[in-house]
Motif scaffolding. Structure first.
Motif, short mmCIF file in Angstrom:
data_model
loop_
_atom_site.label_atom_id
_atom_site.label_comp_id
_atom_site.label_asym_id
_atom_site.label_seq_id
_atom_site.Cartn_x
_atom_site.Cartn_y
_atom_site.Cartn_z
N GLU A 383 -90.19 -34.59 -30.99
CA GLU A 383 -91.19 -33.63 -30.54
C GLU A 383 -90.55 -32.51 -29.74
O GLU A 383 -90.92 -31.33 -29.87
CB GLU A 383 -92.24 -34.35 -29.70
CG GLU A 383 -93.14 -35.28 -30.51
CD GLU A 383 -94.00 -36.17 -29.64
OE1 GLU A 383 -95.04 -36.67 -30.13
OE2 GLU A 383 -93.64 -36.37 -28.45
N THR A 384 -89.56 -32.86 -28.92
CA THR A 384 -88.85 -31.84 -28.14
C THR A 384 -88.12 -30.88 -29.06
O THR A 384 -88.13 -29.65 -28.84
CB THR A 384 -87.85 -32.52 -27.19
OG1 THR A 384 -88.57 -33.36 -26.28
CG2 THR A 384 -87.06 -31.49 -26.40
N GLN A 385 -87.51 -31.40 -30.11
CA GLN A 385 -86.81 -30.55 -31.06
C GLN A 385 -87.77 -29.60 -31.77
O GLN A 385 -87.48 -28.40 -31.94
CB GLN A 385 -86.10 -31.42 -32.11
CG GLN A 385 -85.38 -30.62 -33.18
CD GLN A 385 -84.79 -31.53 -34.26
OE1 GLN A 385 -84.44 -32.67 -33.99
NE2 GLN A 385 -84.70 -31.03 -35.47
N VAL A 386 -88.93 -30.10 -32.18
CA VAL A 386 -89.93 -29.25 -32.82
C VAL A 386 -90.38 -28.15 -31.88
O VAL A 386 -90.47 -26.97 -32.25
CB VAL A 386 -91.14 -30.10 -33.29
CG1 VAL A 386 -92.31 -29.20 -33.69
CG2 VAL A 386 -90.75 -30.98 -34.46
N SER A 387 -90.64 -28.50 -30.62
CA SER A 387 -91.08 -27.51 -29.65
C SER A 387 -90.02 -26.44 -29.45
O SER A 387 -90.32 -25.24 -29.46
CB SER A 387 -91.39 -28.21 -28.31
OG SER A 387 -91.89 -27.28 -27.38
N ARG A 388 -88.78 -26.85 -29.31
CA ARG A 388 -87.72 -25.87 -29.05
C ARG A 388 -87.50 -24.97 -30.26
O ARG A 388 -87.29 -23.76 -30.10
CB ARG A 388 -86.42 -26.59 -28.69
CG ARG A 388 -85.31 -25.64 -28.29
CD ARG A 388 -84.30 -26.28 -27.41
NE ARG A 388 -83.17 -25.41 -27.11
CZ ARG A 388 -82.16 -25.75 -26.32
NH1 ARG A 388 -82.14 -26.95 -25.74
NH2 ARG A 388 -81.17 -24.92 -26.08
N GLN A 389 -87.55 -25.52 -31.47
CA GLN A 389 -87.39 -24.66 -32.64
C GLN A 389 -88.57 -23.72 -32.82
O GLN A 389 -88.43 -22.61 -33.32
CB GLN A 389 -87.16 -25.50 -33.89
CG GLN A 389 -85.76 -26.08 -33.98
CD GLN A 389 -85.40 -26.60 -35.36
OE1 GLN A 389 -85.85 -26.09 -36.38
NE2 GLN A 389 -84.59 -27.65 -35.40
N SER A 390 -89.76 -24.17 -32.40
CA SER A 390 -90.91 -23.26 -32.50
C SER A 390 -90.73 -22.07 -31.56
O SER A 390 -91.06 -20.94 -31.91
CB SER A 390 -92.21 -24.01 -32.18
OG SER A 390 -92.35 -24.26 -30.80
#
Length: 906
Positions: A383-390
């Motif tokens: 989830e952290t990775q998705v947030s950062r890429q967004s």
């Protein structure tokens, strides 16, 4: 005090020393240092845009083609591959590549125009925004370049021959990535100082064999000197010249002097330095004599065509690139390093480890520290990775946007006059004569939508407010400026039709950014007040232009929902009638409660706003009364079906268009809770409210009242639906056979899959049927669909509304979720369930697949693909597959806010 050791550690960082990126943001905001002068502001597609179209008929896709782009100078901007530029797009940097098989040098992303694709415009490349800080002190992006010939012709031919019922033919479908025969080209940028930019290019051979690639890190000046236009800030031609074997000096009238250097390691020869001019090759395109031998496409001609005289042997011009030919064994990589420095920020020995590698690593570490704070604790690693890429995509989607209507319509002093037909064509309305755009603006998608859309931008700022609140405020104010807003108060929609009508969500963004970027009592009241004054003008425009009957039932046009109805709502109806829109009316009620909320917040420190609060309170109740058919029987609520519908009205009748769509859910969004804080601190407003409730019983029924809990005496809900109406509409919305999908709320009920709505008018049948993926009609170019897919922006608004209803009703309102499941839930829990469903689009499921990537196994099993996330325009509600623009990172970046909601409730 803190929930975890991680939060405790993060708080310590903030307390002991200000984060480096936070300090840079403050320095830039205070104009102490110009950290944002350079950024990813280079468009990914300037060709085929309205701005570059000087045709007589407005055929922008045909007038300036991809084939022309390599040889023809742009008027209003530039484009490039994984590139950067300054905030006025004067000096640009990007990559050029050749795999020794392609017919052209790869200098920009390729895709289909609206008439070529079976579903409209669409980029046909694989590229990813990996990281960026708000000041762009560190940035990273990735491009996957095939080692075999790029199938330009095949992609065009195959898509042109597919029907609108068939899927798009993508680059990954051609097999060019089979056996991993491709290059991973990674561009990283780090700022040592605001005008000292480190550039690292990593070239990785993912294939099974040794391969060769040609790479040209290219620097060029946008051609601003040939138009004779005073607005360009440069009347003299810029210039570049070689001053050392690996050094180029660049001079520009307003940007100043910069030095461009490229690394030469001891194991290789100094690469050849190629120079040309950023001038049109008129001989190739128009069979006219060239102004200069050295044209924009010189590097292509030199490398691929073998024209040795295409480049300037005198080593000067306005476009330059060191020319590398790399031979890279399988599974290995090579690194190229460049640096761009202002004359007063030059570093001696620029590629020494202390000056390059150490700086790059420091910026990466600072980016990690920044996002450790910005992304909340409680999220999983995925989830952290998705947030950062967004956030990375949101930041990479900034673009220099230049469009001056007067000059565009009439032409430039030193250029031939455009056809006179243009003076009656697109964007020629008198109210847009003042439009003067020359700013860095948040784009929806820098390839498919390399132009702003006002309601998209409002959603972008809700995500931006978390990482760069000043940019969010500046962007919202920018669109309220007199050189954007028309004199009559209308906001420009988008460049294809400035006068079209988007939902009025700008006020919501202003209010939410105000609340998100400061604690109560310490918020930016000046920002909110400045927004409010201009929003009043815009609100007045809506009231005067979109209420044809004067009865508080609104039209509005397509309202951003493109093909959601049976008609193209941006065009005239097929019969003499009016279309009364449930969404248009609800958006105006929504606008009222937002303006009421703003007025109340401003009244807490300035009681002169209390009168405006009362005005918007009364206006809301009138609209709510009208849509619910309380007074004169012209409302849009259907008491039999228990849903809101558009109505087609003539002088003699009103026909409900019984399409269960997002149009009927928008009324749920228009709600506001007035609690005792406002009543206690604003006695004037409280007195007016009590008078209204007593003396206007015809409208007072639109206000719900909840008894206090012993401490609260005043607790009012302003909402379009009553409690019973809310329950009935939600029973549709939470029905998995209607709106509720595994990935959120569908834009059209699945009911219409087997039961399409049909209406016959003048012998022609109009219909709406559930279409879960790409559009099956060519309405709005065929590249947008509201007849079924999941749209993150609308799901976000519905989730926010459910939270407000729960704040009012609490556990006194329970509903089955899903409908008929027997599982009763509070509305706050329904909101969280919707959050979970929407964010699951981007997270690996039990099989390790991210639904947004469809059935492409690479994103599941390949280590070089499976950590990459694309934030599409909309999503297939049954499979989660991404549709439309693949990098619509603007409003789809709202997933970061949904993840934050989940984190807070764990």
């Amino acid at each position: 005090m803190f929930k975890s050791k991680k939060l405790k550690r993060q708080a310590t960082i903030v307390i002991e020393h200000k984060l480096a990126e936070t300090k840079r943001l403050e320095e830039d905001s205070d104009r102490e240092k110009n950290w944002k002068r350079w950024g990813p502001y280079l468009s990914e597609r300037q060709w085929g845009t309205v701005r570059e179209d000087y045709s007589f008929d407005g055929a922008c896709w045909d007038y300036f083609s991809h084939d022309h782009a390599r040889s023809r100078v742009y008027r209003w901007g530039e484009d490039g591959l994984l590139g950067i530029t300054d905030r006025q797009c004067r000096l640009c940097f990007g990559l050029a590549l050749w795999n020794e098989r392609d017919p052209i040098l790869k200098e920009r992303l390729f895709g289909l125009t609206g008439t070529e694709g079976n579903h409209g415009e669409d980029v046909k490349e694989c590229y990813y925004y990996v990281d960026s800080t708000p000041t762009h002190s560190y940035m990273k992006a990735l491009y996957k370049y095939p080692q075999n010939e790029y199938p330009y012709g095949w992609i065009v031919h195959e898509n042109q021959n597919r029907s609108r019922q068939e899927p798009e033919f993508e680059l990954t479908d051609t097999g060019v990535f089979n056996e991993s025969r491709y290059w991973d080209i990674t561009a990283e940028y780090a700022k040592n100082t605001p005008n000292d930019i480190l550039i690292k290019i990593t070239v990785a051979n993912r294939g099974p064999d040794t391969a060769r690639i040609h790479i040209l890190p290219t620097l060029w000046f946008r051609n601003t000197w040939i138009w004779g236009c005073k607005h360009e800030g440069c009347t003299r031609k810029a210039n570049m010249k070689q001053t050392a074997p690996n050094t180029v000096t660049c001079s520009h009238e307003t940007l100043g002097k910069y030095t461009f250097v490229f690394d030469v390691n001891s194991e290789s020869e100094i690469p050849e330095l190629l120079f040309t001019e950023n001038e049109t090759n008129t001989a190739r395109l128009f069979n006219l004599e060239n102004y200069t031998t050295f044209t924009k496409d010189a590097f292509h001609r030199y490398i691929i065509n073998g024209e040795k005289d295409a480049v300037n042997v005198k080593k000067k011009g306005t476009k330059v690139a060191p020319y590398y030919v790399l031979v890279v064994p399988a599974d290995e990589e090579r690194v190229l390093r460049c640096r761009l420095m202002a004359d007063d920020e030059i570093v001696s020995d620029p590629f020494a480890e202390r000056n390059f590698g150490a700086v790059m690593q420091k910026r990466i570490k600072e980016a990690d520290e920044f996002y450790n704070i910005a992304i909340p604790d409680g999220l999983t690693d995925e989830e952290t990775q998705v947030s950062r890429q967004s956030y990375a995509g949101l930041l990479w989607s900034k673009q220099f946007y230049h469009y001056i209507i007067q000059d565009w319509l009439k032409g430039d002093p030193e250029a031939p006059a455009p056809p006179r037909d243009r003076l009656k064509g697109r964007n020629s309305e008198a109210e847009w004569a003042q439009l003067f755009n020359r700013d860095v603006v948040s784009m929806p998608d820098k390839w498919e939508y390399p132009w702003y859309a006002t309601w998209d931008l409002a959603f972008h700022m809700l995500a931006f407010s978390k990482i760069d609140p000043q940019f969010a405020k500046d962007q919202l104010l920018l669109f309220l400026r007199e050189w954007y807003m028309a004199p009559n108060g209308q906001l420009p929609a988008y460049e294809f039709a400035l006068g079209d009508v988007n939902p009025p969500v700008h006020a919501l963004a202003c209010l939410m950014v105000y609340k998100m970027t400061g604690r109560k009592g310490a918020r930016d009241d000046e920002f909110l007040a400045r927004c409010f004054q201009k929003l009043l003008i815009n609100f007045t425009w809506w009231v005067n232009r979109k209420d044809p009957s004067g009865k508080n039932i609104f039209g509005g046009g397509f309202l951003g929902l493109d093909n959601i109805g049976i008609f193209d709502r941006s065009k005239d109806l097929p019969i003499h009638a009016n279309l009364l829109q449930a969404d248009g009316t609800a958006w105006m009620a929504f606008y009222c409660v937002i303006m009421l909320n703003i007025a109340l917040d401003l009244s807490m420190k300035d009681d002169t706003y209390e009168d405006m609060a009362s005005k918007f309170f009364e206006h809301f109740t009138q609209i709510s009364d009208a849509i619910n058919e309380m007074s004169d029987g012209v409302g849009l609520w259907d008491p039999v079906d228990g849903f809101y519908y558009d109505h087609l009205t003539t002088e003699t009748c009103s026909l409900p268009l019984r399409v269960r769509s997002m149009v009927g859910l928008v009324p749920l969004m228009a709600c506001l809770v007035l609690d005792d804080e406002y009543m206690e601190k604003l006695p004037g407003f409280r007195k007016r409210l009590e008078w209204f409730m007593k003396n206007r019983p015809d409208l007072a029924s639109q206000v719900s009242y909840m008894d206090g809990d012993g401490e609260s005496q005043y607790h009012h809900l302003l909402a379009i639906p009553t409690k019973d109406q809310l329950h009935r509409v939600l029973s549709y919305m939470l029905d998995e056979d209607e709106f509720l999908s595994p990935f959120g709320i569908r834009s059209l009920s699945k009911f219409h899959e087997k039961n399409p709505f049909k209406l016959e008018l003048n012998g022609e049948v109009y219909s709406v049927q559930y279409v879960p993926g790409e559009s099956d009609t060519f309405m709005f170019g065929g590249n947008s669909n509201w007849r079924g897919p999941i749209w993150v922006c609308m799901n976000y608004l519905l989730i926010e509304a459910l939270e407000r209803y729960d704040y009012f009703y609490g556990d006194k309102f329970m509903i089955e979720c899903p409908t008929r499941s027997g599982n009763l839930m509070r509305l706050r829990d329904v909101a969280l369930e919707l959050c979970r469903r929407v964010v699951s689009l981007f997270l690996p499921n039990e099989q390790g697949r991210r639904p947004c990537h469809g059935d492409d196994d690479r994103y599941t099993y390949d280590v070089f693909w499976n950590n990459l996330v694309l934030f599409y325009e909309y999503f297939h509600p049954e499979t989660g597959r991404g549709c439309g623009a693949s990098h619509q990172t603007g409003w789809t970046a709202l997933v970061s806010r949904l993840l934050e909601k989940l984190a807070k409730n764990r």
